[in-house]
Structure formats: C-alpha cells, structure tokens
Scaffold this motif. Structure first.
Motif, short mmCIF file in Angstrom:
data_model
loop_
_atom_site.label_atom_id
_atom_site.label_comp_id
_atom_site.label_asym_id
_atom_site.label_seq_id
_atom_site.Cartn_x
_atom_site.Cartn_y
_atom_site.Cartn_z
N SER A 293 0.76 -1.33 -0.02
CA SER A 293 -0.03 -0.10 0.10
C SER A 293 0.72 1.34 -0.04
CB SER A 293 -1.00 -0.07 1.30
OG SER A 293 -0.41 -0.20 2.54
N ALA A 294 2.04 1.24 0.50
CA ALA A 294 2.84 2.35 0.45
C ALA A 294 3.36 2.73 -1.16
CB ALA A 294 4.18 2.03 1.45
N TYR A 295 3.31 1.69 -1.90
CA TYR A 295 3.77 1.92 -3.51
C TYR A 295 2.98 2.97 -3.97
CZ TYR A 295 7.52 -1.53 -2.93
OH TYR A 295 8.70 -2.15 -2.58
N ASP A 296 3.87 3.85 -4.95
CA ASP A 296 3.15 4.65 -5.91
C ASP A 296 2.55 3.80 -7.10
OD1 ASP A 296 2.37 6.68 -7.38
OD2 ASP A 296 4.03 7.81 -7.51
N PRO A 297 1.23 3.93 -7.24
CA PRO A 297 0.89 3.26 -8.55
C PRO A 297 1.29 3.82 -9.85
CG PRO A 297 -0.91 4.31 -7.69
CD PRO A 297 0.03 4.57 -6.75
N ASP A 298 1.68 5.07 -9.72
CA ASP A 298 2.45 5.69 -10.90
C ASP A 298 3.83 5.42 -10.97
OD1 ASP A 298 -0.04 6.65 -12.19
OD2 ASP A 298 0.00 8.26 -10.69
N GLY A 299 4.47 4.58 -9.93
CA GLY A 299 5.70 4.44 -9.76
C GLY A 299 6.20 2.99 -10.52
N PRO A 300 7.41 2.67 -10.17
CA PRO A 300 8.14 1.25 -10.83
C PRO A 300 7.41 0.33 -10.02
CG PRO A 300 9.73 2.19 -9.30
CD PRO A 300 8.40 3.56 -9.48
N LEU A 301 7.58 -1.01 -10.34
CA LEU A 301 7.26 -2.37 -9.77
C LEU A 301 8.41 -2.51 -8.54
CD1 LEU A 301 5.40 -2.61 -12.31
CD2 LEU A 301 5.93 -5.04 -12.17
N PRO A 302 7.91 -3.49 -7.62
CA PRO A 302 8.75 -3.54 -6.44
C PRO A 302 10.08 -4.35 -6.96
CG PRO A 302 6.51 -4.16 -5.70
CD PRO A 302 6.69 -3.75 -7.56
N GLU A 303 11.10 -4.18 -6.36
CA GLU A 303 12.07 -5.07 -6.71
C GLU A 303 12.48 -6.19 -5.98
OE1 GLU A 303 15.72 -2.79 -6.21
OE2 GLU A 303 15.05 -0.87 -7.70
N THR A 304 11.83 -6.49 -4.95
CA THR A 304 11.52 -7.77 -4.27
C THR A 304 10.89 -8.81 -4.99
OG1 THR A 304 9.64 -7.03 -2.86
CG2 THR A 304 11.74 -6.62 -1.86
N ASP A 305 11.41 -10.01 -4.73
CA ASP A 305 10.35 -11.14 -5.44
C ASP A 305 9.19 -11.40 -4.70
OD1 ASP A 305 12.15 -11.50 -7.54
OD2 ASP A 305 13.42 -13.05 -6.23
N PRO A 306 8.15 -11.95 -5.28
CA PRO A 306 6.69 -12.29 -4.41
C PRO A 306 7.22 -13.38 -3.51
CG PRO A 306 6.38 -12.33 -6.71
CD PRO A 306 8.13 -12.31 -6.52
N ARG A 307 6.10 -13.35 -2.36
CA ARG A 307 6.22 -14.42 -1.49
C ARG A 307 5.17 -15.34 -1.80
NH1 ARG A 307 6.14 -11.31 4.14
NH2 ARG A 307 4.82 -9.91 2.96
N PRO A 308 5.24 -16.39 -2.55
CA PRO A 308 4.26 -17.29 -3.08
C PRO A 308 3.60 -18.04 -1.80
CG PRO A 308 6.20 -18.13 -3.85
CD PRO A 308 6.54 -16.63 -3.28
N GLY A 309 4.00 -18.30 -0.70
CA GLY A 309 3.60 -19.03 0.29
C GLY A 309 2.73 -18.28 1.05
N GLN A 310 2.55 -17.04 0.71
CA GLN A 310 1.55 -16.14 1.58
C GLN A 310 0.72 -15.41 0.74
OE1 GLN A 310 3.69 -14.06 4.57
NE2 GLN A 310 5.71 -15.17 4.30
N PRO A 311 0.02 -15.82 -0.15
CA PRO A 311 -0.89 -14.99 -1.04
C PRO A 311 -2.06 -14.60 -0.26
CG PRO A 311 -1.23 -17.46 -1.64
CD PRO A 311 -0.09 -17.43 -0.45
N PRO A 312 -2.62 -13.45 -0.50
CA PRO A 312 -3.62 -12.78 0.44
C PRO A 312 -4.67 -13.02 -0.51
CG PRO A 312 -2.44 -11.12 -0.40
CD PRO A 312 -1.62 -12.34 -1.10
N GLY A 313 -5.77 -13.90 -0.55
CA GLY A 313 -6.92 -14.24 -1.37
C GLY A 313 -7.37 -15.26 -1.70
N PRO A 314 -8.56 -15.26 -2.39
CA PRO A 314 -9.08 -16.62 -2.91
C PRO A 314 -8.28 -17.19 -4.02
CG PRO A 314 -10.58 -14.70 -3.73
CD PRO A 314 -9.30 -14.26 -2.69
N ASP A 315 -7.41 -16.43 -4.77
CA ASP A 315 -6.72 -17.04 -5.96
C ASP A 315 -5.21 -17.77 -5.40
OD1 ASP A 315 -8.65 -16.42 -7.52
OD2 ASP A 315 -7.78 -14.17 -7.79
N GLY A 316 -5.21 -17.86 -4.06
CA GLY A 316 -3.85 -18.23 -3.56
C GLY A 316 -3.28 -19.61 -4.35
#
Length: 490
Positions: A293-316
């Motif tokens: 939520s702290a990221y700017d939607p008009d800014g660049p993508l995160p440089e960190t990799d996803p944490r696929p073991g902790q997906p928040p939502g029904p599509d996990g």
C-alpha cells in the motif's frame, strides 16, 4: 457458434468500478439483461455467485463488495420472463449435498422447460467454510474428487425415475456421499441439466473432460487457444467421450467503435476504468503476497520477489505455482515499455479481449471458430454504463437506457447480425431446451431397473459415446436477429 453472457459480470472479467452494491439483486436490471440475451439468440445466461464477500488482507474488499444474490432463486424468477435462453447458476461443490442440489436444479429445469445449467466450481478460499460452521480447513486435494462425485450422484438421482415415469429407489455409496432413498421429481425435458465447468489448470481441464458439457476458459491468442482445445479433445477421447460432447467457450470482453481509432480510444477508457490506481496496487499485492500500500501506482514495480507461500486472497492456490514467473513477466513488460505499476497491470490484465469495429470483431470471432480454437464465447459485459455508439438502440429494445450495461445491447445489435451473415450463428431458436441450443446429445434413457452407484466413473452417460456433429443445433437461416426479437417481444 455458441454465445453466452455472464450476469452480472463475473470476477476478473469486467470492471466493478461504479457498480451498485445491490446490482446482483436488482431484478428489473437482470430481467432486462436476460431478455437482451434472448433477443440476441444467446445460448444461455450465467449468473455468478459467491458464498462470501471478497476480502483483502483480512477485511471485506470495499472495491469489490457488490452483493451476491442466491443464483438459483434469481434464475427461477428469470424463467418466468424469458422463453428460450438457457439459465445457468454457479454452484460450489464444497457446500452442497447431492439430494438438495439435484432437487433444486430439477425443479428449475421443469419450470423453465429444460433450460437449466449448473456452473460447478470448487472454491479455493478456505474462509468460505466459516459461513457454514466448518473449520475452514477443507482439503484442497479433495475438491475435484468431491465435485466429480457430486455430479455422479446428482445424475443418479435424476435417472432414478424409470422410463414409465415411476419413482424408484436410488442408492449411492461413495467417498464423499452415502445416500439412499427416493427422488421427488421425474426426469426433466432435457434429461439432465447441462454441466458447466471453468478454469485453466490441468485439474480443471481433466474434470471438464470427464463430466462437463461446457468449459469456460480464459481468453488466449488463437494459437494457444487451439492448443488448449486440441488437448481437451484428446482428454475427452481418453474418457471415452466424443470430442463434440464438450463446448469450449472462452470468457471475453468486447469494446466496439465506429472506427478502429474510436475502438482504441474506448478500449483505453475501459482499461483505465477497470484498473484504477487502488485496484492496481491490490492486483500487485495479490501477486506479491505482501502489503504494498505504500507503493505509488504511478511508480515502478517492487524489486523484491513475491512471497508465493503467503498469497492474500481466494486465488492463492493458483498464484503459489507461478507467482515468481508471472512477476518476472510483469517486470520484463514494465522494463520493455517503460510502464508504471498501474500501466503494467493494465497492459497485463486490463485490456479487452477484442476491440475494433463490429465487422473486425466478427471476423476475429469467426477465425477462432473456423480454426477449432473455440466453439463459442462467454461475453463479460462491463457493469459500468458506457455511451452507445453508432446507430443507437435497434428495434426490439424493451426499455431502459441505450448503454446496454457496457456492451450487451451493442454486441447484440451490431455484432450478432454480422455473425449471422457469415453463417456462424442461428437466426432463430429451433429447439426448446438448452441442450438443443448447444447441440449436445441427450442423456441415455434410465435403465429399466434400479442400480447402485459406487464410483463416479460408473455413472458416465452412455449417450456420450455417440454424438451429433459439432454443428448440430445449428439452425436454418430464417430471418435476422431483429426479425426474431420482434417476434419474441412485440
């Protein structure tokens, strides 16, 4: 070609921005949409349903929290204001019992004259079980087997009445259900309600090949769609079914314009409305499995990799398998085109499947069908009204505004006639049941004496060993869609 429409737009297909929270229970609007689909000679309408409001980071997602009415109840009411179009309800295999669900589906099939279908889904959201006094720990590995057994048991119940119309005892012994008794309704006009499945995973395709009549897939380029269709037909053969026994109907969004430039402009507006700045961040958080939520939607993508073991939502379940790979694709896309977070999400997920003039869209749809990449399409209209471009509402409209809820009226009036001219689509309904619309074989007559069911594989319809050509259910050219709708709605 076969056509269906999702009412209201199913998740992930079209924008929910601006949709009223009570839209799913607005019968006047739903009736208008269903009649519009019937005016366009669509095979069926699909009413989406969810048993829990969407959540994000443990809270109800205010961006997507539109109400969800009980689908079969709504379709029962729609059956009274339509005559031909099929009526499909989304049902979750995890939270239904065979007798209860088979009885409700059979009732609707009788009341509608054989127009019922059930879109069987297997929820990946364990929290849905909280609404049913469960502990929320359903075994993911059991979801598909339970769904397959639910279909087998329901078909056993529908077949329990004899050819002479008499009720006979039924018995089903299985892993998930152990039931016996007598069913309360005779066979419906189409024998069994049509089974619809959806999904793009290997398990989803295998389940569809084993038991489904219709498969809803994600839209894909022609080559990928053809490869998927070819693979499904091989799976059907492995299950002893004819390749023509399954209708493949990708979900699509369509944006039309009087010119190609106008269509591109409308498509850009569609994408911006669908992917707002907040929605772009939400999409990123679902993929990354982290609070961004702290990221700017008009800014660049995160440089960190996803944490696929902790997906928040029904599509996990799906995201865990490919989160890192998809994130890399998004990064490559962002780097190649110099895109911000929101622009990347729009490019990856927000653009309509088809955008162009009516003739151009009709030509693209034709190419998919001619190349055996699809049997038809499931239209996902945008619930946000957009201006109706071109000639204005055609004859036969039953009131309401001309926006067509973001494209259904426009598609019916501007694309369907072109599909008819190309010899791809019916110009009148010629059958009474949904199976006849889809050109599907009727289930075999029930056996002359009661049988026991112990294994879902033993309840496969014998009628599926033979089927009419894939074009069965096509109709003779008998006038235009406008003529047909005049006759249906004077």
């Amino acid at each position: 070609m076969h056509l269906a429409v999702a009412l209201p737009a199913t998740g992930g297909g079209a924008s929910r921005s601006g949709a009223r929270p009570d839209a799913a229970a607005d019968f006047a609007a739903l009736a208008r949409l269903a009649r519009t689909a019937e005016r366009g000679l669509f095979d069926f309408v699909l009413l989406d349903e969810a048993l829990r409001l969407p959540e994000h980071r443990g809270r109800v997602d205010g961006l997507a929290a539109t109400g969800r009415a009980q689908a079969l109840t709504v379709l029962g009411a729609l059956a009274a204001v339509t005559e031909h179009v099929g009526l499909a309800a989304t049902t979750d295999a995890a939270f239904h019992e065979p007798y209860e669900l088979a009885r409700r589906l059979a009732t609707l099939d009788h009341l509608s004259g054989g127009r019922t279908a059930w879109h069987l889904v297997t929820t990946a959201d364990a929290r849905t079980g909280d609404n049913f006094r469960r502990d929320g720990s359903s075994d993911p590995a059991a979801r598909q087997p339970r769904a397959a057994e639910l279909v087998a048991a329901a078909r056993r119940l529908w077949d329990s009445w004899g050819p002479d119309g008499s009720a006979r005892p039924f018995v089903h012994h299985g892993t998930h259900f152990d039931i016996a008794g007598e069913f309360t309704l005779p066979r419906s006009p189409q024998g069994h309600p049509v089974v619809i499945r959806s999904g793009d995973g290997d398990e989803d395709r295998e389940a569809a090949a084993a038991t489904a009549d219709v498969l809803l897939t994600r839209h894909a380029p022609p080559e990928a769609a053809r490869a998927l269709a070819d693979g499904l037909r091989r799976r059907l053969a492995a299950h002893g079914r004819d390749p023509a026994d399954l209708r493949i109907m990708p979900r699509i969004t369509v944006v039309l314009g009087d010119t190609a430039a106008e269509a591109r402009e409308r498509a850009a507006a569609f994408a911006r409305r669908r992917i707002t700045p907040r929605r772009a961040i939400r999409a990123l958080e679902r993929l990354w499995g982290a609070d961004l939520s702290a990221y700017d939607p008009d800014g660049p993508l995160p440089e960190t990799d996803p944490r696929p073991g902790q997906p928040p939502g029904p599509d996990g379940a799906a995201q865990r398998a490919d989160a890192v790979a998809r994130a890399e694709k998004w990064r490559a896309l962002s780097k190649e085109k110099g895109l911000s977070i929101r622009q990347t999400v729009i490019e990856a997920r927000g653009r309509p499947s088809f955008a162009g003039t009516p003739d151009a869209v009709a030509a693209q749809l034709e190419a998919y069908v001619r190349q055996d990449a699809a049997d038809g399409f499931t239209l996902l209209p945008d619930p946000v009204p957009v201006p109706f471009l071109g000639a204005g509402p055609g004859p036969g409209h039953d009131g309401g505004t001309a926006d067509g809820y973001g494209g259904l009226d426009e598609f019916v009036d501007r694309v369907v006639p072109l599909l008819q001219e190309r010899g791809l689509f019916r110009e009148a309904y010629t059958g009474a049941t949904l199976r006849s619309h889809l050109g599907l074989p009727a289930p075999a007559d029930p056996p002359g004496k009661p049988t026991r069911t112990t294994d879902p594989a033993r309840t496969t319809d014998p009628a599926r060993a033979t089927s009419p050509a894939r074009t069965a259910g096509s109709v003779r050219r008998a006038g235009s869609v406008r003529t047909a709708r005049k006759e249906q709605h004077p």
